[in-house]
Design an enzyme around this catalytic site. Sequence first.
Site, PDB file in Angstrom:
ATOM      1  N   CYS A 113       0.805  -1.219   0.000  1.00  0.00           N
ATOM      2  CA  CYS A 113       0.000   0.000   0.000  1.00  0.00           C
ATOM      3  C   CYS A 113       0.840   1.273   0.000  1.00  0.00           C
ATOM      4  O   CYS A 113       0.303   2.369  -0.165  1.00  0.00           O
ATOM      5  CB  CYS A 113      -0.954  -0.017   1.193  1.00  0.00           C
ATOM      6  N   HIS A 252      -2.841   6.563   2.332  1.00  0.00           N
ATOM      7  CA  HIS A 252      -3.352   5.279   1.846  1.00  0.00           C
ATOM      8  C   HIS A 252      -4.800   5.139   2.299  1.00  0.00           C
ATOM      9  O   HIS A 252      -5.130   5.400   3.469  1.00  0.00           O
ATOM     10  CB  HIS A 252      -2.494   4.140   2.405  1.00  0.00           C
ATOM     11  N   ASN A 282     -10.576  -0.263  -0.036  1.00  0.00           N
ATOM     12  CA  ASN A 282      -9.119  -0.227   0.061  1.00  0.00           C
ATOM     13  C   ASN A 282      -8.548  -0.792  -1.241  1.00  0.00           C
ATOM     14  O   ASN A 282      -8.604  -1.985  -1.485  1.00  0.00           O
ATOM     15  CB  ASN A 282      -8.677  -1.063   1.266  1.00  0.00           C
TER      16      ASN A 282
END
Length: 322
Positions: A113, A252, A282
């Site tokens: 990430c 993120h 996500n």
Amino acid sequence: MSKKIKLLATAGYLPATVVTNDDLSQIMETSDEWIVAHTGIKTRRYALGENTSDLATKVGKELLAKANLAATDIDLIIVATITPDALTPSTAAIVQANLKAQNAFAYDLSAACAGFIFALATAEKFLQAGTYRRALVIAAETNSKMMDFTDRTSAVFFGDGAGGALLEASDAGSSVYLAEKLVTQGNKEVIHSGRIAPLSAVAATNYPKTDAFYQDGRAVYQFVTTTVIAHIKDFLAQNNLKPSELAMVITHQANLRLIEAIATALNLPLSKFAQDVVEAGNTSSAGIPLALAKAHAAGLHGKVLLCGFGAGLAYGSVLLDL
């Protein structure tokens, strides 16, 4: 003489298929109420029939169109991903072929990430060297193909998508790229995906197998609310910046609750933080460039903090002046 880094274009792409919390509740023991309460996520996109290179290629084409450049004008393509089409060839090589960018060398970068942050910092060094002029930096993930859909603590978080930026080195004007700080704390247990076990014996039955994605949610929360927040504060202090001087913070897009925790720690209103995670989920390395592209298109200007964090454990920040 130091090169000035220009941001010629940003772009993002989300697959067409929308997967709601209610959709997931049909295949696992969860509910819309539980997912929203714990993550803030309402929907995510799944790339059905599309692989990571397909998503990245669409972003690459949009970046070239926005900058009014031909694919042959590109010298470097970096694709940040932990969900590549294959271990080899690289997803970036496939994207290079799709774009017909024959003058560019291309490779993948794996930093989970934090991938876009690491890739952006890497591309900046190539451009600063003076040997290369233009770079496509793309983060693309098809997280859905790596999920264990019996693991509701992980699967409900993730979606697919891609985003990127087109950078150019120049001798004139000011630079969009101000500073960076990249960190790795080696830990193979908190977050992992695609593990391949070593061979234990020579047998005709041997066949390559990989593990699904896994994360220790509590350990991730602890990591972000202690280590990552301390990193952000230190990074801003090192660059003589107060959080209040930032035009936007793009972290993120892990989940909304973590973004809220970072906002509270920096004493900033949530309105200063990108929040694409609510609709996109996500998207791992793609979350930051997706949010950056959206904000850039809306006219974002000023000092912008980008901060990525994830498996590795890898984390880092880049300071831009748009």
